[in-house]
Write an enzyme that holds these catalytic residues in place. Structure first.
Site, PDB file in Angstrom:
ATOM      1  N   TYR A  36       0.838  -1.194   0.000  1.00 51.17           N
ATOM      2  CA  TYR A  36       0.000   0.000   0.000  1.00 51.17           C
ATOM      3  C   TYR A  36       0.871   1.241   0.000  1.00 51.17           C
ATOM      4  O   TYR A  36       1.846   1.327   0.752  1.00 51.17           O
ATOM      5  CB  TYR A  36      -0.907   0.012   1.240  1.00 51.17           C
ATOM      6  CG  TYR A  36      -1.763   1.244   1.357  1.00 51.17           C
ATOM      7  CD1 TYR A  36      -2.859   1.439   0.518  1.00 51.17           C
ATOM      8  CD2 TYR A  36      -1.472   2.214   2.302  1.00 51.17           C
ATOM      9  CE1 TYR A  36      -3.647   2.570   0.622  1.00 51.17           C
ATOM     10  CE2 TYR A  36      -2.261   3.355   2.422  1.00 51.17           C
ATOM     11  CZ  TYR A  36      -3.337   3.525   1.574  1.00 51.17           C
ATOM     12  OH  TYR A  36      -4.128   4.654   1.674  1.00 51.17           O
TER      13      TYR A  36
ATOM     14  N   TYR B  93       1.675  -3.767 -12.258  1.00 54.72           N
ATOM     15  CA  TYR B  93       2.386  -5.044 -12.113  1.00 54.72           C
ATOM     16  C   TYR B  93       2.871  -5.569 -13.456  1.00 54.72           C
ATOM     17  O   TYR B  93       3.993  -6.056 -13.582  1.00 54.72           O
ATOM     18  CB  TYR B  93       1.488  -6.083 -11.438  1.00 54.72           C
ATOM     19  CG  TYR B  93       1.068  -5.709 -10.035  1.00 54.72           C
ATOM     20  CD1 TYR B  93       1.933  -5.054  -9.160  1.00 54.72           C
ATOM     21  CD2 TYR B  93      -0.207  -6.008  -9.576  1.00 54.72           C
ATOM     22  CE1 TYR B  93       1.547  -4.711  -7.882  1.00 54.72           C
ATOM     23  CE2 TYR B  93      -0.608  -5.670  -8.285  1.00 54.72           C
ATOM     24  CZ  TYR B  93       0.278  -5.031  -7.449  1.00 54.72           C
ATOM     25  OH  TYR B  93      -0.111  -4.692  -6.184  1.00 54.72           O
TER      26      TYR B  93
ATOM     27  N   GLY C  46       2.713   7.390  -7.881  1.00 53.70           N
ATOM     28  CA  GLY C  46       3.298   7.983  -9.080  1.00 53.70           C
ATOM     29  C   GLY C  46       4.718   8.480  -8.897  1.00 53.70           C
ATOM     30  O   GLY C  46       5.303   9.036  -9.822  1.00 53.70           O
TER      31      GLY C  46
END
Length: 170
Positions: free
Chosen positions: A95, A140, A102
């Site tokens: 998290y 991912y 970004g």
């Protein structure tokens, strides 16, 4: 401060969590659960986390700090691949606070876990991602992670777990 791990991102450091971090870890878990629309499923408490993470040592936590403020966490544990004959690292949660996304923090945390997996002689790093979480899926995939579409996750919990365990009693 002990336990500080420098990164290539200016002002961003990593460190392994400790007992004093339990309230922070629970806060991160709840923020992630809220993002995933699963906050109602969180039953973890500080006491449970203290016992599981620091007494039983069932999992480990890495905390990311930007300008000395905690902004991210990764909670992981070792699993085992019979096919590889080696341990792996299973990432339960990653998290990054929304305002910090970004900046490369998530990628650095995953890279750190990859490095840790190699240092520990692990054969893989793996995790789950919710099907609807398109931003994470794209993130991912950009790091060459591949979805394991041919596998389905099964779970037994709550009363079903109790019932399953009763099948062992003689």
């Amino acid at each position: 401060m002990e336990n500080i791990i420098d990164t290539k991102l200016d002002k961003f450091k990593l460190r392994f969590g400790n007992e004093k971090d339990v309230p922070l870890i629970l806060q991160f878990i709840k923020e992630l659960a809220d993002y995933e629309k699963l906050l109602h499923e969180v039953v973890a408490t500080e006491e449970i986390l203290m016992d599981s993470l620091f007494k039983q040592k069932s999992a480990e936590v890495v905390i990311g700090e930007y300008e000395n403020k905690s902004v991210s966490f990764a909670l992981f544990f070792h699993n085992f691949s019979t096919f590889l004959g080696r341990s792996g690292i299973y990432l339960e949660d990653l998290y990054v606070k929304p305002e910090m996304r970004g900046k490369g923090i998530g990628k650095l945390m995953l890279s750190f876990l990859g490095k840790l997996a190699i240092e520990r002689g692990c054969g893989r790093l793996e995790w789950w991602c919710l099907d609807w979480n398109e931003p994470s899926i794209q993130f991912y995939k950009s790091m060459s992670a591949i979805p394991m579409d041919e596998w389905t996750v099964y779970r037994v919990c709550d009363e079903a777990l109790v019932d399953l365990a009763k099948g062992y009693d003689s």
